[in-house]
Write a protein that holds these residues in place. Structure first.
Motif, PDB file in Angstrom:
ATOM      1  N   THR A   3      34.149   1.530 -31.271  1.00 24.02           N
ATOM      2  CA  THR A   3      33.019   2.192 -30.618  1.00 24.02           C
ATOM      3  C   THR A   3      33.322   2.369 -29.130  1.00 24.02           C
ATOM      4  OG1 THR A   3      31.469   1.225 -32.206  1.00 24.02           O
ATOM      5  CG2 THR A   3      30.549   1.993 -30.118  1.00 24.02           C
ATOM      6  N   ILE A   5      32.663   3.173 -25.220  1.00 23.48           N
ATOM      7  CA  ILE A   5      31.559   3.077 -24.263  1.00 23.48           C
ATOM      8  C   ILE A   5      31.762   4.189 -23.233  1.00 23.48           C
ATOM      9  CG2 ILE A   5      30.295   1.622 -22.640  1.00 23.48           C
ATOM     10  CD1 ILE A   5      30.333   0.507 -25.499  1.00 23.48           C
ATOM     11  N   ARG A 150      23.461  -2.352 -23.843  1.00 24.40           N
ATOM     12  CA  ARG A 150      23.881  -3.668 -24.362  1.00 24.40           C
ATOM     13  C   ARG A 150      23.178  -3.965 -25.690  1.00 24.40           C
ATOM     14  NH1 ARG A 150      27.382  -7.481 -25.286  1.00 24.40           N
ATOM     15  NH2 ARG A 150      28.239  -6.980 -23.248  1.00 24.40           N
ATOM     16  N   PHE A 153      24.896  -1.931 -28.308  1.00 19.15           N
ATOM     17  CA  PHE A 153      26.217  -2.497 -28.615  1.00 19.15           C
ATOM     18  C   PHE A 153      26.076  -3.693 -29.561  1.00 19.15           C
ATOM     19  CE2 PHE A 153      29.854  -5.247 -27.759  1.00 19.15           C
ATOM     20  CZ  PHE A 153      30.915  -4.355 -27.831  1.00 19.15           C
ATOM     21  N   ASN A 157      28.058  -2.012 -32.547  1.00 21.50           N
ATOM     22  CA  ASN A 157      29.493  -2.034 -32.282  1.00 21.50           C
ATOM     23  C   ASN A 157      30.273  -2.021 -33.603  1.00 21.50           C
ATOM     24  OD1 ASN A 157      31.950  -2.238 -30.930  1.00 21.50           O
ATOM     25  ND2 ASN A 157      31.910  -4.490 -31.005  1.00 21.50           N
ATOM     26  N   ILE A 163      28.815   5.016 -27.516  1.00 22.84           N
ATOM     27  CA  ILE A 163      27.531   4.730 -26.868  1.00 22.84           C
ATOM     28  C   ILE A 163      27.616   5.292 -25.454  1.00 22.84           C
ATOM     29  CG2 ILE A 163      25.979   2.921 -26.000  1.00 22.84           C
ATOM     30  CD1 ILE A 163      27.268   1.024 -28.130  1.00 22.84           C
ATOM     31  N   ASP A 165      26.223   4.907 -21.929  1.00 31.36           N
ATOM     32  CA  ASP A 165      25.419   3.966 -21.143  1.00 31.36           C
ATOM     33  C   ASP A 165      24.697   4.737 -20.041  1.00 31.36           C
ATOM     34  OD1 ASP A 165      24.293   1.968 -19.646  1.00 31.36           O
ATOM     35  OD2 ASP A 165      26.099   0.717 -19.595  1.00 31.36           O
TER      36      ASP A 165
END
Ligand code: AMP
Ligand code: MG
Length: 207
Positions: A3, A5, A150, A153, A157, A163, A165
């Motif tokens: 995954t 970020i 978070r 995640f 995840n 994802i 952020d």
């Protein structure tokens, strides 16, 4: 699956993932959404798998421009137009009669579709660079809705492609859901826009 970020500078990359049938968690002003191409039934089916969500629970389609609604619905009644003018972009979801391009995976086989125009700039940019996105909250089914990356995640995840952020969500509660597919509009879920706001002024929706 790894995954990725991403952040607000990676919208192009996130849009590529969406166009290839992948799943991207994105910030919205309500909660983080788990997004896929709303017009691709296979991509949308992956959302249900990643979340462990029952397939009979329909998804909200997110748009970034009011003109996108024309191809998604069969009718856009005057009441809905007034509400859109007043509350979009923002945390109001409207149920309308769906057009044929909406896959059954999105509507759970219903004849209607839920539409929302989020105000979050990252969500808007991702939709604008790709297409309308089907997106429920980006948590495992039964867990609390995530309001930061978070939280996403921790649940997702290894289950989704990326994802984005975008920090904390401003509203932090789900969108208000109303149906305009019935003769009399009805509130289906309370949320970020209150019934008092909906019934005030010239839109005059009494729920
Ligand atoms: P969620 O994506 O989990 O935040 O929830 C979306 C909400 O919208 C759920 O309560 C769904 O049941 C509701 N919803 C989505 N599409 C429809 C539809 N076509 N008709 C009625 N409710 C819908
Ligand atoms: Mg949810």
């Amino acid at each position: 699956m790894k995954t990725l970020i991403l952040d607000e500078n990676d919208i192009e990359k996130a849009a590529e993932i969406i166009k290839n049938g992948g799943l991207v968690a994105m910030p919205t002003e309500t909660v983080y959404g788990l997004a896929a191409n709303a017009l691709d039934g296979n991509a949308v089916a992956r959302i249900f798998k990643a979340k462990g969500r029952p397939m009979d629970n329909p998804l909200i389609v997110h748009i970034s421009d009011i003109s996108q609604i024309d191809s998604l619905v069969r009718e856009f009644p005057e009441k809905a137009r007034i509400l859109a003018e007043k509350f979009w972009a923002g945390p109001l979801t409207m149920i309308l009669p769906k057009s044929d391009i909406i896959p059954d995976e999105v509507s759970a086989g219903l004849d209607t579709v839920a539409i929302r125009f989020p105000s979050n700039k990252i969500a808007q940019a991702l939709i604008a660079k790709s297409m309308p996105l089907a997106a429920p909250s980006a948590n495992l089914s039964g867990s609390p809705s995530p309001t930061n990356a978070r939280h996403v995640f921790d649940d997702m995840n290894g289950r989704i492609d990326a994802i984005i952020d975008g920090g904390e969500c401003e509203v932090g509660v789900e969108s208000t859901v109303i149906t305009l597919a019935t003769d009399i509009p009805r509130l289906l879920r309370p949320g970020g826009i209150t019934v008092e706001q909906l019934s005030r002024g010239r839109c005059g929706i009494v729920l």
